[in-house]
Design a protein around this motif. Structure first.
Motif, PDB file in Angstrom:
ATOM      1  N   LEU A   1      55.108  23.543  12.939  1.00 15.10           N
ATOM      2  CA  LEU A   1      55.639  22.594  13.913  1.00 15.10           C
ATOM      3  C   LEU A   1      54.540  21.679  14.439  1.00 15.10           C
ATOM      4  O   LEU A   1      54.730  20.465  14.537  1.00 15.10           O
ATOM      5  N   LEU A   2      53.385  22.238  14.764  1.00 15.97           N
ATOM      6  CA  LEU A   2      52.290  21.424  15.292  1.00 15.97           C
ATOM      7  C   LEU A   2      51.787  20.437  14.235  1.00 15.97           C
ATOM      8  O   LEU A   2      51.508  19.277  14.556  1.00 15.97           O
ATOM      9  N   LYS A   3      51.687  20.883  13.014  1.00 15.66           N
ATOM     10  CA  LYS A   3      51.254  19.993  11.933  1.00 15.66           C
ATOM     11  C   LYS A   3      52.241  18.834  11.777  1.00 15.66           C
ATOM     12  O   LYS A   3      51.854  17.674  11.665  1.00 15.66           O
ATOM     13  N   LYS A   4      53.522  19.145  11.771  1.00 19.04           N
ATOM     14  CA  LYS A   4      54.570  18.127  11.634  1.00 19.04           C
ATOM     15  C   LYS A   4      54.545  17.174  12.835  1.00 19.04           C
ATOM     16  O   LYS A   4      54.701  15.957  12.683  1.00 19.04           O
ATOM     17  N   ASN A   5      54.322  17.725  14.018  1.00 14.88           N
ATOM     18  CA  ASN A   5      54.265  16.924  15.233  1.00 14.88           C
ATOM     19  C   ASN A   5      53.119  15.908  15.159  1.00 14.88           C
ATOM     20  O   ASN A   5      53.281  14.748  15.524  1.00 14.88           O
TER      21      ASN A   5
ATOM     22  N   SER B   1      49.073  20.332  20.144  1.00 20.44           N
ATOM     23  CA  SER B   1      48.839  19.563  18.917  1.00 20.44           C
ATOM     24  C   SER B   1      47.378  19.169  18.769  1.00 20.44           C
ATOM     25  O   SER B   1      46.809  19.283  17.679  1.00 20.44           O
ATOM     26  N   ILE B   2      46.742  18.718  19.853  1.00 18.79           N
ATOM     27  CA  ILE B   2      45.332  18.343  19.708  1.00 18.79           C
ATOM     28  C   ILE B   2      44.444  19.579  19.555  1.00 18.79           C
ATOM     29  O   ILE B   2      43.433  19.526  18.861  1.00 18.79           O
ATOM     30  N   LEU B   3      44.829  20.679  20.181  1.00 19.64           N
ATOM     31  CA  LEU B   3      44.064  21.920  19.981  1.00 19.64           C
ATOM     32  C   LEU B   3      44.175  22.375  18.528  1.00 19.64           C
ATOM     33  O   LEU B   3      43.193  22.828  17.934  1.00 19.64           O
ATOM     34  N   TYR B   4      45.354  22.237  17.963  1.00 20.11           N
ATOM     35  CA  TYR B   4      45.553  22.601  16.562  1.00 20.11           C
ATOM     36  C   TYR B   4      44.757  21.656  15.663  1.00 20.11           C
ATOM     37  O   TYR B   4      44.075  22.085  14.739  1.00 20.11           O
ATOM     38  N   TYR B   5      44.819  20.371  15.947  1.00 19.39           N
ATOM     39  CA  TYR B   5      44.115  19.376  15.134  1.00 19.39           C
ATOM     40  C   TYR B   5      42.604  19.606  15.183  1.00 19.39           C
ATOM     41  O   TYR B   5      41.937  19.601  14.158  1.00 19.39           O
ATOM     42  N   LYS B   6      42.076  19.795  16.370  1.00 19.98           N
ATOM     43  CA  LYS B   6      40.623  19.953  16.529  1.00 19.98           C
ATOM     44  C   LYS B   6      40.137  21.280  15.950  1.00 19.98           C
ATOM     45  O   LYS B   6      39.035  21.370  15.432  1.00 19.98           O
ATOM     46  N   ASN B   7      40.950  22.309  16.076  1.00 24.30           N
ATOM     47  CA  ASN B   7      40.652  23.622  15.517  1.00 24.30           C
ATOM     48  C   ASN B   7      39.334  24.208  16.030  1.00 24.30           C
ATOM     49  O   ASN B   7      38.598  24.831  15.277  1.00 24.30           O
ATOM     50  N   GLU B   8      39.042  23.942  17.277  1.00 25.15           N
ATOM     51  CA  GLU B   8      37.882  24.534  17.954  1.00 25.15           C
ATOM     52  C   GLU B   8      38.131  24.428  19.459  1.00 25.15           C
ATOM     53  O   GLU B   8      38.958  23.633  19.898  1.00 25.15           O
ATOM     54  N   PRO B   9      37.432  25.226  20.239  1.00 27.06           N
ATOM     55  CA  PRO B   9      37.656  25.200  21.693  1.00 27.06           C
ATOM     56  C   PRO B   9      37.388  23.817  22.294  1.00 27.06           C
ATOM     57  O   PRO B   9      36.491  23.102  21.861  1.00 27.06           O
TER      58      PRO B   9
END
Length: 106
Positions: free
Chosen positions: A84-88, A19-27
């Motif tokens: 799913l990650l966005k909803k989470n 979820s935080i990797l998806y949110y940050k959207n960068e390495p």
């Protein structure tokens, strides 16, 4: 492959990491993950290694640091994961707290 992804999602810590990797959207390096989720370095590394072995994340190295990010091919192939990650992020209180800490890590 889908079974490996589902197994990853079953673990709450790995779901929070994704979820935080998806949110940050960068390495992100292990230190940022550990600070955001308040994990020990060995614990964060263990979960990231599992995600890497299952192909959900990819790594890049810059000097002595290893950076993790969501595998864009997986997100493209399994669209439900992005949803799913966005909803989470929107609903899971722990993820909201993780993101607040992540913002301070910057």
């Amino acid at each position: 492959m889908i079974l490996d992804i589902m197994k990853c999602l079953y673990d709450k810590t790995r779901l929070r990491i994704l979820s935080i990797l998806y949110y940050k959207n960068e390495p992100m390096c292990v230190g940022s993950v550990e600070s955001s989720l308040q994990l020990s370095q060995p614990n964060a590394s263990r979960h990231l290694k599992r995600l890497l072995n299952d192909g959900v994340v990819i790594v890049s190295k810059k000097t002595q640091f290893v950076y993790y990010e969501l595998n864009p091919q997986i997100l493209k192939e399994y669209y439900f994961l992005k949803c799913l990650l966005k909803k989470n992020i929107e609903e899971m209180e722990e993820c909201k707290e993780d993101i607040k800490r992540l913002e301070k890590v910057k």
